[in-house]
Motif scaffolding. Structure first.
Motif, PDB file in Angstrom:
ATOM      1  N   VAL A 267     138.178  69.743 110.342  1.00  0.00           N
ATOM      2  CA  VAL A 267     139.060  68.616 110.067  1.00  0.00           C
ATOM      3  C   VAL A 267     139.811  68.830 108.756  1.00  0.00           C
ATOM      4  CG1 VAL A 267     139.107  66.164 109.425  1.00  0.00           C
ATOM      5  CG2 VAL A 267     137.773  66.917 111.414  1.00  0.00           C
ATOM      6  N   ALA A 268     139.096  69.201 107.710  1.00  0.00           N
ATOM      7  CA  ALA A 268     139.730  69.418 106.404  1.00  0.00           C
ATOM      8  C   ALA A 268     140.751  70.551 106.472  1.00  0.00           C
ATOM      9  CB  ALA A 268     138.667  69.727 105.350  1.00  0.00           C
ATOM     10  N   HIS A 269     140.425  71.598 107.224  1.00  0.00           N
ATOM     11  CA  HIS A 269     141.329  72.740 107.343  1.00  0.00           C
ATOM     12  C   HIS A 269     142.624  72.329 108.033  1.00  0.00           C
ATOM     13  CE1 HIS A 269     142.122  77.059 107.274  1.00  0.00           C
ATOM     14  NE2 HIS A 269     142.597  76.944 108.512  1.00  0.00           N
ATOM     15  N   CYS A 270     142.511  71.582 109.131  1.00  0.00           N
ATOM     16  CA  CYS A 270     143.709  71.130 109.846  1.00  0.00           C
ATOM     17  C   CYS A 270     144.549  70.220 108.964  1.00  0.00           C
ATOM     18  CB  CYS A 270     143.318  70.403 111.125  1.00  0.00           C
ATOM     19  SG  CYS A 270     142.656  71.461 112.418  1.00  0.00           S
ATOM     20  N   GLN A 271     143.900  69.276 108.310  1.00  0.00           N
ATOM     21  CA  GLN A 271     144.639  68.338 107.465  1.00  0.00           C
ATOM     22  C   GLN A 271     145.340  69.052 106.320  1.00  0.00           C
ATOM     23  OE1 GLN A 271     141.448  65.545 106.644  1.00  0.00           O
ATOM     24  NE2 GLN A 271     142.066  64.183 108.322  1.00  0.00           N
ATOM     25  N   ALA A 272     144.692  70.068 105.766  1.00  0.00           N
ATOM     26  CA  ALA A 272     145.310  70.835 104.685  1.00  0.00           C
ATOM     27  C   ALA A 272     146.526  71.615 105.166  1.00  0.00           C
ATOM     28  CB  ALA A 272     144.291  71.790 104.064  1.00  0.00           C
ATOM     29  N   ARG A 273     146.537  71.956 106.454  1.00  0.00           N
ATOM     30  CA  ARG A 273     147.667  72.699 107.031  1.00  0.00           C
ATOM     31  C   ARG A 273     148.702  71.780 107.671  1.00  0.00           C
ATOM     32  NH1 ARG A 273     146.801  78.281 107.454  1.00  0.00           N
ATOM     33  NH2 ARG A 273     149.076  78.223 107.338  1.00  0.00           N
ATOM     34  N   GLY A 274     148.568  70.479 107.455  1.00  0.00           N
ATOM     35  CA  GLY A 274     149.554  69.535 107.960  1.00  0.00           C
ATOM     36  C   GLY A 274     149.423  69.208 109.431  1.00  0.00           C
ATOM     37  N   ILE A 275     148.241  69.426 109.998  1.00  0.00           N
ATOM     38  CA  ILE A 275     148.004  69.157 111.411  1.00  0.00           C
ATOM     39  C   ILE A 275     147.049  67.972 111.543  1.00  0.00           C
ATOM     40  CG2 ILE A 275     146.969  70.085 113.531  1.00  0.00           C
ATOM     41  CD1 ILE A 275     147.934  72.842 112.670  1.00  0.00           C
ATOM     42  N   GLN A 276     147.473  66.952 112.261  1.00  0.00           N
ATOM     43  CA  GLN A 276     146.609  65.800 112.491  1.00  0.00           C
ATOM     44  C   GLN A 276     145.463  66.209 113.423  1.00  0.00           C
ATOM     45  OE1 GLN A 276     148.803  62.045 113.374  1.00  0.00           O
ATOM     46  NE2 GLN A 276     150.637  63.279 113.065  1.00  0.00           N
ATOM     47  N   VAL A 277     144.337  65.559 113.258  1.00  0.00           N
ATOM     48  CA  VAL A 277     143.192  65.805 114.139  1.00  0.00           C
ATOM     49  C   VAL A 277     143.024  64.597 115.059  1.00  0.00           C
ATOM     50  CG1 VAL A 277     140.685  66.115 114.271  1.00  0.00           C
ATOM     51  CG2 VAL A 277     142.022  67.344 112.530  1.00  0.00           C
ATOM     52  N   THR A 278     142.904  64.886 116.347  1.00  0.00           N
ATOM     53  CA  THR A 278     142.594  63.855 117.339  1.00  0.00           C
ATOM     54  C   THR A 278     141.158  64.081 117.798  1.00  0.00           C
ATOM     55  OG1 THR A 278     144.895  63.787 118.093  1.00  0.00           O
ATOM     56  CG2 THR A 278     143.228  62.835 119.546  1.00  0.00           C
ATOM     57  N   ALA A 279     140.334  63.057 117.661  1.00  0.00           N
ATOM     58  CA  ALA A 279     138.904  63.169 117.962  1.00  0.00           C
ATOM     59  C   ALA A 279     138.628  62.724 119.396  1.00  0.00           C
ATOM     60  CB  ALA A 279     138.104  62.305 116.992  1.00  0.00           C
ATOM     61  N   TYR A 280     138.085  63.649 120.199  1.00  0.00           N
ATOM     62  CA  TYR A 280     137.657  63.226 121.530  1.00  0.00           C
ATOM     63  C   TYR A 280     136.142  63.072 121.564  1.00  0.00           C
ATOM     64  CZ  TYR A 280     136.639  68.166 123.044  1.00  0.00           C
ATOM     65  OH  TYR A 280     136.149  69.449 123.187  1.00  0.00           O
ATOM     66  N   MET A 281     135.647  62.383 122.595  1.00  0.00           N
ATOM     67  CA  MET A 281     134.232  62.012 122.712  1.00  0.00           C
ATOM     68  C   MET A 281     133.736  61.286 121.460  1.00  0.00           C
ATOM     69  SD  MET A 281     132.341  65.128 124.720  1.00  0.00           S
ATOM     70  CE  MET A 281     132.719  65.464 126.442  1.00  0.00           C
ATOM     71  N   PRO A 282     134.509  60.318 120.947  1.00  0.00           N
ATOM     72  CA  PRO A 282     134.125  59.678 119.677  1.00  0.00           C
ATOM     73  C   PRO A 282     132.817  58.901 119.747  1.00  0.00           C
ATOM     74  CG  PRO A 282     135.846  58.421 120.769  1.00  0.00           C
ATOM     75  CD  PRO A 282     135.716  59.707 121.526  1.00  0.00           C
ATOM     76  N   LEU A 283     132.402  58.526 120.956  1.00  0.00           N
ATOM     77  CA  LEU A 283     131.165  57.751 121.106  1.00  0.00           C
ATOM     78  C   LEU A 283     130.011  58.620 121.583  1.00  0.00           C
ATOM     79  CD1 LEU A 283     132.718  54.552 122.735  1.00  0.00           C
ATOM     80  CD2 LEU A 283     132.492  55.158 120.306  1.00  0.00           C
ATOM     81  N   ALA A 284     130.225  59.953 121.567  1.00  0.00           N
ATOM     82  CA  ALA A 284     129.173  60.902 121.962  1.00  0.00           C
ATOM     83  C   ALA A 284     128.585  60.530 123.320  1.00  0.00           C
ATOM     84  CB  ALA A 284     128.085  60.998 120.893  1.00  0.00           C
ATOM     85  N   VAL A 285     129.477  60.308 124.280  1.00  0.00           N
ATOM     86  CA  VAL A 285     129.116  59.877 125.648  1.00  0.00           C
ATOM     87  C   VAL A 285     128.060  58.759 125.642  1.00  0.00           C
ATOM     88  CG1 VAL A 285     129.877  61.976 126.814  1.00  0.00           C
ATOM     89  CG2 VAL A 285     127.540  61.867 125.952  1.00  0.00           C
ATOM     90  N   GLY A 286     128.284  57.775 124.776  1.00  0.00           N
ATOM     91  CA  GLY A 286     127.440  56.587 124.742  1.00  0.00           C
ATOM     92  C   GLY A 286     126.225  56.655 123.844  1.00  0.00           C
ATOM     93  N   LYS A 287     125.931  57.831 123.285  1.00  0.00           N
ATOM     94  CA  LYS A 287     124.731  57.962 122.457  1.00  0.00           C
ATOM     95  C   LYS A 287     124.762  57.077 121.220  1.00  0.00           C
ATOM     96  CE  LYS A 287     123.550  62.674 123.889  1.00  0.00           C
ATOM     97  NZ  LYS A 287     123.262  64.057 123.439  1.00  0.00           N
ATOM     98  N   VAL A 288     125.979  56.783 120.721  1.00  0.00           N
ATOM     99  CA  VAL A 288     126.061  55.977 119.493  1.00  0.00           C
ATOM    100  C   VAL A 288     125.474  54.578 119.697  1.00  0.00           C
ATOM    101  CG1 VAL A 288     128.092  57.226 118.659  1.00  0.00           C
ATOM    102  CG2 VAL A 288     128.403  55.132 120.004  1.00  0.00           C
ATOM    103  N   MET A 289     125.448  54.112 120.930  1.00  0.00           N
ATOM    104  CA  MET A 289     124.974  52.742 121.174  1.00  0.00           C
ATOM    105  C   MET A 289     123.498  52.566 120.866  1.00  0.00           C
ATOM    106  SD  MET A 289     127.702  51.201 121.926  1.00  0.00           S
ATOM    107  CE  MET A 289     127.045  49.595 122.402  1.00  0.00           C
ATOM    108  N   GLN A 290     122.742  53.673 120.870  1.00  0.00           N
ATOM    109  CA  GLN A 290     121.299  53.598 120.615  1.00  0.00           C
ATOM    110  C   GLN A 290     120.927  53.983 119.188  1.00  0.00           C
ATOM    111  OE1 GLN A 290     119.820  52.194 123.139  1.00  0.00           O
ATOM    112  NE2 GLN A 290     121.747  52.375 124.274  1.00  0.00           N
ATOM    113  N   ASP A 291     121.923  54.239 118.358  1.00  0.00           N
ATOM    114  CA  ASP A 291     121.653  54.750 117.016  1.00  0.00           C
ATOM    115  C   ASP A 291     121.272  53.614 116.059  1.00  0.00           C
ATOM    116  OD1 ASP A 291     122.575  55.617 114.141  1.00  0.00           O
ATOM    117  OD2 ASP A 291     122.340  57.457 115.310  1.00  0.00           O
ATOM    118  N   GLU A 292     120.123  53.747 115.422  1.00  0.00           N
ATOM    119  CA  GLU A 292     119.622  52.669 114.559  1.00  0.00           C
ATOM    120  C   GLU A 292     120.498  52.461 113.329  1.00  0.00           C
ATOM    121  OE1 GLU A 292     117.368  50.547 115.440  1.00  0.00           O
ATOM    122  OE2 GLU A 292     117.053  51.647 117.323  1.00  0.00           O
ATOM    123  N   THR A 293     121.009  53.540 112.753  1.00  0.00           N
ATOM    124  CA  THR A 293     121.888  53.400 111.580  1.00  0.00           C
ATOM    125  C   THR A 293     123.156  52.653 111.955  1.00  0.00           C
ATOM    126  OG1 THR A 293     121.063  55.427 110.550  1.00  0.00           O
ATOM    127  CG2 THR A 293     123.246  54.665 109.866  1.00  0.00           C
TER     128      THR A 293
END
Length: 267
Positions: free
Chosen positions: A166-192
């Motif tokens: 991410v830092a490398h792309c941003q430093a080179r002027g390229i936006q990052v698009t994040a796919y699977m942001p919810l880790a196929v639903g795993k985030v729903m069970q995360d205590e933090t």
């Protein structure tokens, strides 16, 4: 720099009427970025949903991607024409190389210059890449020059934070698009994430999306539920504290979900 509407609506694994209703629900809720791909096998339905919605085509940022078996010059351009025909549009707003050519079977110079030719022909307003490593990004910029590629779409979620890329792309002027942001639903069970969500009267998915936005990334969550589609959009009104961002940073465990046998050597 062009602003990619955030969040976008992802359509991976969605098909037929379920796909159409989900896209129309997303557009009605306020999404203006729809993400599809040749490999998803749903471009025709995405195009139909856009035409059946109340939102004019020119207000929608539409992304599709060229699959790795169509990268040879000539074939790449033909595959884009097929995509446009299925989508029922004369152009896409963003055209991506879905994966770098496996084992370098097709030279990057060849397929990136073919991609640029499609853009120059007016069939793609912007071009970019997906699943490119830092080494690939440097090679791509060497071929096309700075400022040509709009984004690198890669897997990012709390368990694969991909900070160096991410830092490398941003430093080179390229936006990052994040796919699977919810880790196929795993985030729903995360205590933090649950604990942070409780402090914001939110759910863990919304916290994961707010965290991605706080990092300056675009993301493309997917859902077939009108309620979830709306709550994912509402996540972008949540502001996380530095302390909360630090707690989420500790969740990184390098857990890569999208890692097919033709994937590059991740760096």
């Amino acid at each position: 720099m062009t602003r990619i509407p955030n969040p976008g609506f992802g359509t991976f694994r969605l098909k037929d009427e379920v796909l159409k209703e989900s896209v129309k629900s997303a557009l009605a809720a306020g999404y203006r970025h729809i993400d599809t791909a040749q490999m998803y096998g749903n471009e025709a339905e995405v195009g139909e949903a856009i035409r059946e919605s109340a939102v004019p085509r020119e207000e929608i940022f539409l992304t599709t991607k060229v699959w790795h078996d169509r990268l040879r010059p000539g074939d790449l351009e033909a595959s884009v024409d097929e995509s446009l025909d299925r989508l029922g549009t004369s152009y896409v707003d963003l055209l991506l190389i879905h994966w770098p050519s496996p084992d370098g079977e097709v030279q990057m110079d060849d397929y990136l210059n073919a991609l640029k030719a499609v853009q120059d022909a007016g069939k793609a307003t912007h071009i970019g890449v997906s699943n490119f490593t830092r080494a690939h990004i440097d090679q791509a910029i060497g071929i096309l020059g700075e400022g040509t590629l709009l984004t690198n779409q890669v897997e990012v979620h709390p368990y694969l934070q991909n900070r160096e890329l991410v830092a490398h792309c941003q430093a080179r002027g390229i936006q990052v698009t994040a796919y699977m942001p919810l880790a196929v639903g795993k985030v729903m069970q995360d205590e933090t994430l649950k604990a942070i969500a409780a402090d914001h009267d939110a759910n863990p998915a919304q916290i994961a999306l707010a965290w991605i936005q706080a990092r300056g990334l675009v993301t493309i969550p997917s859902s077939t539920s009108a309620g979830h589609i709306q709550s994912n959009l509402a996540a972008f009104d949540i502001t996380l504290s530095d302390e909360e961002m630090a707690r989420i940073a500790e969740l990184d465990r390098g857990e890569r979900i999208a890692d097919p046998d033709f994937a590059p050597a991740w760096d």
